[in-house]
Each structure stands twice: as C-alpha cells, then as structure tokens.
Motif scaffolding. Structure first.
Motif, PDB file in Angstrom:
ATOM      1  N   PRO A 140       0.819  -1.224   0.000  1.00  0.00           N
ATOM      2  CA  PRO A 140       0.000   0.000   0.000  1.00  0.00           C
ATOM      3  C   PRO A 140       0.850   1.270   0.000  1.00  0.00           C
ATOM      4  O   PRO A 140       0.465   2.275  -0.581  1.00  0.00           O
ATOM      5  CB  PRO A 140      -0.821  -0.129   1.297  1.00  0.00           C
ATOM      6  CG  PRO A 140      -0.836  -1.584   1.599  1.00  0.00           C
ATOM      7  CD  PRO A 140       0.489  -2.097   1.134  1.00  0.00           C
ATOM      8  N   GLU A 141       2.003   1.206   0.637  1.00  0.00           N
ATOM      9  CA  GLU A 141       2.885   2.379   0.660  1.00  0.00           C
ATOM     10  C   GLU A 141       3.468   2.622  -0.715  1.00  0.00           C
ATOM     11  O   GLU A 141       3.608   3.771  -1.139  1.00  0.00           O
ATOM     12  CB  GLU A 141       3.989   2.171   1.692  1.00  0.00           C
ATOM     13  CG  GLU A 141       3.478   2.083   3.106  1.00  0.00           C
ATOM     14  CD  GLU A 141       4.549   1.647   4.081  1.00  0.00           C
ATOM     15  OE1 GLU A 141       4.311   1.775   5.276  1.00  0.00           O
ATOM     16  OE2 GLU A 141       5.607   1.174   3.636  1.00  0.00           O
ATOM     17  N   ARG A 142       3.825   1.555  -1.431  1.00  0.00           N
ATOM     18  CA  ARG A 142       4.346   1.727  -2.784  1.00  0.00           C
ATOM     19  C   ARG A 142       3.283   2.341  -3.687  1.00  0.00           C
ATOM     20  O   ARG A 142       3.572   3.202  -4.502  1.00  0.00           O
ATOM     21  CB  ARG A 142       4.798   0.378  -3.350  1.00  0.00           C
ATOM     22  CG  ARG A 142       5.984  -0.238  -2.646  1.00  0.00           C
ATOM     23  CD  ARG A 142       6.590  -1.343  -3.484  1.00  0.00           C
ATOM     24  NE  ARG A 142       5.595  -2.344  -3.888  1.00  0.00           N
ATOM     25  CZ  ARG A 142       5.260  -3.403  -3.165  1.00  0.00           C
ATOM     26  NH1 ARG A 142       5.822  -3.580  -1.984  1.00  0.00           N
ATOM     27  NH2 ARG A 142       4.371  -4.257  -3.602  1.00  0.00           N
ATOM     28  N   GLN A 143       2.051   1.867  -3.530  1.00  0.00           N
ATOM     29  CA  GLN A 143       0.977   2.384  -4.369  1.00  0.00           C
ATOM     30  C   GLN A 143       0.704   3.858  -4.084  1.00  0.00           C
ATOM     31  O   GLN A 143       0.321   4.616  -4.968  1.00  0.00           O
ATOM     32  CB  GLN A 143      -0.298   1.565  -4.138  1.00  0.00           C
ATOM     33  CG  GLN A 143      -0.185   0.132  -4.639  1.00  0.00           C
ATOM     34  CD  GLN A 143      -1.386  -0.703  -4.250  1.00  0.00           C
ATOM     35  OE1 GLN A 143      -2.070  -0.420  -3.284  1.00  0.00           O
ATOM     36  NE2 GLN A 143      -1.641  -1.754  -5.018  1.00  0.00           N
ATOM     37  N   ALA A 144       0.908   4.272  -2.831  1.00  0.00           N
ATOM     38  CA  ALA A 144       0.647   5.665  -2.477  1.00  0.00           C
ATOM     39  C   ALA A 144       1.816   6.585  -2.801  1.00  0.00           C
ATOM     40  O   ALA A 144       1.651   7.806  -2.825  1.00  0.00           O
ATOM     41  CB  ALA A 144       0.332   5.757  -0.974  1.00  0.00           C
ATOM     42  N   PHE A 145       2.983   6.003  -3.086  1.00  0.00           N
ATOM     43  CA  PHE A 145       4.189   6.828  -3.214  1.00  0.00           C
ATOM     44  C   PHE A 145       4.098   7.818  -4.365  1.00  0.00           C
ATOM     45  O   PHE A 145       4.388   9.011  -4.209  1.00  0.00           O
ATOM     46  CB  PHE A 145       5.414   5.924  -3.392  1.00  0.00           C
ATOM     47  CG  PHE A 145       6.701   6.684  -3.502  1.00  0.00           C
ATOM     48  CD1 PHE A 145       7.268   7.249  -2.374  1.00  0.00           C
ATOM     49  CD2 PHE A 145       7.333   6.839  -4.723  1.00  0.00           C
ATOM     50  CE1 PHE A 145       8.445   7.959  -2.464  1.00  0.00           C
ATOM     51  CE2 PHE A 145       8.506   7.545  -4.819  1.00  0.00           C
ATOM     52  CZ  PHE A 145       9.070   8.098  -3.687  1.00  0.00           C
ATOM     53  N   ALA A 146       3.711   7.334  -5.556  1.00  0.00           N
ATOM     54  CA  ALA A 146       3.655   8.226  -6.717  1.00  0.00           C
ATOM     55  C   ALA A 146       2.654   9.354  -6.490  1.00  0.00           C
ATOM     56  O   ALA A 146       2.923  10.522  -6.787  1.00  0.00           O
ATOM     57  CB  ALA A 146       3.293   7.444  -7.974  1.00  0.00           C
ATOM     58  N   SER A 147       1.493   9.013  -5.934  1.00  0.00           N
ATOM     59  CA  SER A 147       0.486  10.039  -5.644  1.00  0.00           C
ATOM     60  C   SER A 147       0.999  11.031  -4.616  1.00  0.00           C
ATOM     61  O   SER A 147       0.802  12.245  -4.743  1.00  0.00           O
ATOM     62  CB  SER A 147      -0.800   9.378  -5.143  1.00  0.00           C
ATOM     63  OG  SER A 147      -1.736  10.347  -4.713  1.00  0.00           O
ATOM     64  N   MET A 148       1.704  10.507  -3.584  1.00  0.00           N
ATOM     65  CA  MET A 148       2.230  11.367  -2.532  1.00  0.00           C
ATOM     66  C   MET A 148       3.232  12.363  -3.090  1.00  0.00           C
ATOM     67  O   MET A 148       3.170  13.564  -2.814  1.00  0.00           O
ATOM     68  CB  MET A 148       2.893  10.510  -1.452  1.00  0.00           C
ATOM     69  CG  MET A 148       3.621  11.280  -0.374  1.00  0.00           C
ATOM     70  SD  MET A 148       4.660  10.192   0.615  1.00  0.00           S
ATOM     71  CE  MET A 148       5.920   9.740  -0.582  1.00  0.00           C
ATOM     72  N   VAL A 149       4.171  11.878  -3.905  1.00  0.00           N
ATOM     73  CA  VAL A 149       5.184  12.773  -4.470  1.00  0.00           C
ATOM     74  C   VAL A 149       4.526  13.820  -5.356  1.00  0.00           C
ATOM     75  O   VAL A 149       4.919  14.989  -5.351  1.00  0.00           O
ATOM     76  CB  VAL A 149       6.246  11.967  -5.247  1.00  0.00           C
ATOM     77  CG1 VAL A 149       7.187  12.890  -5.999  1.00  0.00           C
ATOM     78  CG2 VAL A 149       7.034  11.091  -4.297  1.00  0.00           C
ATOM     79  N   GLY A 150       3.512  13.415  -6.120  1.00  0.00           N
ATOM     80  CA  GLY A 150       2.813  14.383  -6.958  1.00  0.00           C
ATOM     81  C   GLY A 150       2.190  15.505  -6.151  1.00  0.00           C
ATOM     82  O   GLY A 150       2.258  16.673  -6.529  1.00  0.00           O
TER      83      GLY A 150
END
Length: 625
Positions: free
Chosen positions: A210-220
């Motif tokens: 779940p953290e990997r999936q959220a990473f791209a959105s978080m950085v954006g």
C-alpha cells in the motif's frame, strides 16, 4: 518534472552496477535538478538513496522506470497536444455547424417560396383560359427563369445541408479524438504507475505494497507545495494535502520527517483548524495511520495525542532490542509514571537528539487551568522522567487541594536537551528548546479555543532561561509565569521581562519568582552564565532584571496553624545524600526540602500563582527592581 525524474533515474540506473557511491553523490545533490526542490524532492531523493544498498539488482528495474517515465512524458505531451487540437477543432466545427444550420433554415424558406412561385407560373402557363383583366399569361421564358432560380436555390440548400453534415462529422471526430487522447493518457499513466511500482517493489523490499501504491500520488501532491515555504508551512501543507495512507507512506519512507514535525511544528492554530475540519472517520484514519505524527502535534486535542503516544510507547516496549540504553531508561521510568490513572503521555519522542517526553496530569482538554512545568539542567528524560513527573504531580495535587472548586491540569515537560554542568553557561540549549516549548503553549490555546483555560508556565533553574526565551516566541499571551530558583534570563533574547508574552494581573505583569536563601547554586549560575538574575535579593555581582513579583520560599506558619517548610537547596525535589557528598552550593536540597516538595512554602505559593490566585500567596508579593 516527469522528464527531470526520468533523466535522473536514467543516470542513477546506468551507474548503479559500476559504482553505488556515484548514485549517492547524485542523490545528495537532490538529483541535480535545480528546478526541483522542496519536500517532494527531499522525499524522492531519500527514497532513491535507500535503494543504493541493493544497487545492482535494482538497476534493470529502474531502467524500466526511466523508459516508462519517458513514455509517459511523451504520451502526456502527445495526448495534451491531441486534446488541444481536438478542442480547437470542436470549437471551429461547432461554430460552422451553427452557421450552416442558420443557412439551411434561411435557404429552405427561400427555396420553398421559389418552388411555390414556379408551380404557380407553370399552372398559369399551361392554362387555356383567358387571363383576368389586367393580367398577362406567363411566357415560356418566365417559366424557365423561375425554374432556374428554384434550381439555384435547391443547389444552395443542398450545399448548406452538406455543410451541416460536414460540421457535425467534424464535431463528432473532435469529440472522439479528445476521448482517444484521454484514454491514451490514462493508459500511459497506468503503465507508468505499474512499471514504477514494479521497480520500487524489487528495489524497496522493506516497503509494504500500500505504501508503494501511495508513493507516486504522494510525491505528486508534495511537488505542488512551494519549495520556498518555511519548513513549518511545508509540514502544514503536507498535512492538508496527503491522505492518511499517503502520510503513512511518507513517514515509513523517511522517518526523519517525524523530527521535522518536532523541530519545526506547524502553526498550532492551523493544526486545530485542520483537525476540526475532518470528519470523525478521517480523524480515526489519521490516528491509525500516523500516530507518530499526531502524538506530538501541538494544536490537537490532548486525548488524541495521548492515545497516539501510548501506541508508539507500547510499540517501543515490544522491541527493546532496537533501543539505546537511554531510550530503555525512559521506557522503564514511564512504566511506573503511567501506572498513575491521572497521567497521560502528552509528548513522546525517543529519536530526538536525546529522548524527549512530557507527562500530563488531569484532563487537559477540559481543565479550567493548565500549567506547563519546565525543568532545568540535568533533566533530560532519561534521567529525570520520574522526578520531574513527581514534581508536576505534586504541583497538580496542591492546585487541586487549594482550589477544589475548579479543575486543573499540569504537564511535566521534558522536551528539550537540558544542559549539564559543562554546558549550563551556554544559552544554546535554552534557545533551541524554546521554539518547541512556545509551540506547545500556543497549542494549548489552539486546542482549547472553544473553552479557554487559564494557561501558566512554571519553570525551575535553567528551565526559567528556556521558558523566558519561549515566551518571546509565542503567538498567544499566557496568563502567568512562575520562576523557581532561576538560573538567570538570557539578555541576548530577553532585554526586559516586559518582552515576555504574559498577561497582567491587577495592573502588574503576572510574572512571579522566588529564590531560597539556601539556594546558592542559582545565583552562581546567573553570574557564571552572564545571565540577568530576576531575584535581586540573592543576586551576585552580575546583572539583575526587575519587573517580576517575588514570593517567599523560606517557610511559614499558615493562618490555620499548619507549617509549610523552607526550601534548603537548589533542586526541585530534595534527596538524601551520602555522607561524603560535598553538595557544592547546596545544589541538592535535603529530602523533602526542594522547591516542589510537598508541604513546602515554595510549592504552596507556586500553586496559587500558577492558577491565577496570587492574592493568596503566603507572605504576599514584593515587586522586584
């Protein structure tokens, strides 16, 4: 930004197999992109930095990520260009369609009129009857001319209808191309996300899915925060921008972010507003996802902070093998302190420069008065959690005993790196700790805005130096400030006690001070540290600073006949010393005779000054000059 990301990922990936250290150097320059800065860049840099340990294995996957980023960047450009062209074509087609429809309507009416006229002429031409008087029969030329006009109008009408069909077809084509552009963009985005996820999955084995999936959105989202904003403002924007899962991903990826929240806390007023704007479900999600952030977030309700800190405390106790000796000492001391049902864990930061905690007594969310108590030197949490918590509990119990008609709360704050005998003359520890302490004081005002409390500060020894510095930083004025055995005021920060953000009481600043005659260490510390002594009656050959109201700590017989004891040394709590302990300058008071020991005049009077009842101080108050 995607192109920059792809470029630097490519450089990093190409060098991974040859030399991992090169990647570290690249990452230490924030990916070398001058245009990409701020928290997003920091987070992404930290993520890549963590991959260097498995550099060779991750190289191929990161190359795939580079290709995906490049394809996504190109696809975004093409899709955007296609969408822009489609929108322009749609606008043109719609305008042409409106004109063509207007032409069809006008030409249709004209053609119908000409067709009717032609029919009438043909009928009259073919008639064998004599025309009415004043009328002439139409000639063959008249009929031919009318037929030509009708045919021309019919042709124009057909052309206009073709124009309508053409405009409709162009409009539908433009819509279709816009939809195709969106599908292409979405498909490219999914490919990029999947490829990047695959790369990070293989390279970051410690990061949950779940953290990997959220990473791209978080950085954006983080990339939208201004890189020129202060750290405090950036962290506030981070709270507002990220979902609980994304914030949890950020913390897992960069645990140091917790220390940034501690060292540069967001505005407590903004924190309180943000929290109150969340629905209960969202609040619960944040509590579950990031207790390490919320537990030390000034401006949140203390019940929330207490629950979160307790979770982190329990987690730390379950993994003692990962802790330092100092951290284990704090946990052991807290085990005894938190057994008290009136105690709560207001702050808990094991990973600061030294472990830092704060223990609260009473219901801080509803108490009529809230006192923040700050200790002096040699009072880091590893060594002072039990004693300073007991000092705070003594003050809490005395406030309740002397003022039972109201509710009270006291926080024993050990949230800064207190000095030792070698560093106590340096103002740095006070100045560093003052910012966090100021945020906590403003946090009480913020979280209690709907039901304001009487907010006071009590400080002992070097804690008075730190607290005075803090009271120049607060946004909100506190109700009173009480100093016990002050080690002096830092005149680099505080030129006068009037600089402190403290309210007035009966026409005078509600700043109170006491220094026991047998406390020889406090005035010595003021002189040695070149600080201004707020108790002129005990001052040595140095600076003094008037403007406070002094009370006695020499012991007294109260009106009811009971006796309150004299303070006989510098410490907050007295102790029994070994016979061979020289106890220079009475640094340690005898057992039961410290400033905050039970049944001392110092504790008795301080209880009144910290809850807004200075008129009940035994022996009265004396202005200092």
């Amino acid at each position: 930004m995607v192109e920059a990301l792809g470029t630097h990922l490519r450089k990093w990936s190409e060098r991974l197999d040859r030399q991992a250290e090169v990647s570290r150097n690249v990452l230490d320059t924030r990916l070398g992109a001058a245009s990409w800065s701020g928290l997003a860049a920091d987070v992404f840099s930290d993520r890549l930095r963590s991959l260097t340990a498995s550099a060779s294995d991750a190289a191929a996957r990161h190359a795939e990520g580079v290709e995906a980023a490049t394809r996504w960047s190109a696809s975004m450009g093409l899709a955007q260009s296609s969408a822009d062209r489609a929108l322009r074509d749609a606008a043109d087609a719609l305008a042409d369609l409106e004109l063509a429809q207007e032409s069809v309507a006008a030409l249709g009416a004209e053609h119908a009129a000409l067709l009717s006229a032609l029919s009438a002429l043909q009928k009259a031409y073919a008639s064998t009857e004599k025309p009415p008087p004043g009328k002439t029969a139409p000639s063959a030329g008249d009929v031919s001319a009318a037929r030509r006009r009708e045919q021309e109008a019919s042709g124009d009408l057909t052309t206009a209808r073709f124009a309508v069909e053409d405009a409709q077809e162009r409009l539908e084509d433009a819509k279709r191309r816009a939809q195709d552009a969106k599908r292409e963009y979405d498909a490219a985005e999914r490919v990029f996300a999947d490829t990047l996820d695959a790369a990070l999955h293989d390279a970051l084995t410690t990061v949950a899915k779940p953290e990997r999936q959220a990473f791209a959105s978080m950085v954006g989202k983080l990339s939208k925060i201004s890189p020129t904003a202060s750290v405090n403002a950036t962290l506030m924007d981070t709270l507002k921008s990220l979902t609980p899962q994304e914030l949890a991903t950020l913390v897992a990826d960069d645990p140091h972010i917790l220390q940034q929240f501690w060292q540069h806390p967001p505005s407590p007023d903004q924190v309180a507003k943000w929290w109150s704007g969340l629905d209960p479900e969202a609040q619960g999600a944040f509590e579950t996802a990031v207790p390490g952030v919320l537990g030390n977030l000034a401006g949140l309700p203390y019940a929330v902070r207490g629950r979160c800190n307790l979770e982190i405390y329990k987690a730390a106790r379950s993994h003692p093998g990962t802790l330092t000796p100092q951290q284990r000492k704090v946990l052991a001391a807290l085990g005894d302190v938190l057994a008290d049902p009136s105690a709560s864990l207001v702050c808990f930061n094991l990973d600061a420069s030294v472990p830092m905690v704060a223990v609260g007594y009473g219901d801080l969310d509803t108490a009529d008065t809230v006192t923040w108590a700050a200790p002096g030197m040699l009072s880091d949490a590893a060594d002072a959690t039990k004693d300073w918590s007991r000092s705070a509990k003594n003050l809490y119990n005395e406030q309740r005993r002397l003022d039972p008609g109201r509710t009270h709360g006291v926080v024993g704050w050990m949230g800064y790196d207190t000095p030792d005998l070698l560093t106590v003359n340096n103002p740095a520890a006070a100045q560093d700790g003052s910012w966090r302490f100021a945020a906590e004081l403003d946090g009480t005002h913020a979280t209690r805005a709907a039901k304001p409390a009487y907010v006071s500060v009590l400080a002992h020894s070097y804690g008075t130096t730190m607290a005075a510095d803090a009271l120049t930083h607060t946004k909100h004025r506190i109700d009173s400030f009480t100093m016990l055995g002050s080690a002096g005021i830092d005149t680099q920060v505080v030129k006068s006690l009037s600089d402190l953000h403290v309210k007035q009481s009966d026409g005078s600043a509600a700043i109170y001070t006491t220094a026991a005659q047998k406390d020889l260490l406090a005035p010595f510390g003021s002189v040695a540290g070149r600080r201004a002594e707020p108790n002129p009656e005990v001052a040595g050959p140095g600076w003094t600073m008037g403007g406070a109201q002094s009370f006695s700590s020499e012991g007294a017989v109260l009106p009811d006949g009971s006796v309150v004891k004299q303070t006989r040394g510098h410490s907050a709590l007295g102790a029994t010393l070994a016979d061979d302990n020289p106890n220079p300058l009475n640094g340690t008071a005898p057992a039961g005779y410290g400033y905050l020991d039970l049944k001392t005049e110092s504790l008795y009077n301080a209880a009144f000054t910290t809850i807004g009842l200075p008129g009940k101080v035994e022996g009265g108050l004396r202005p200092t000059r």
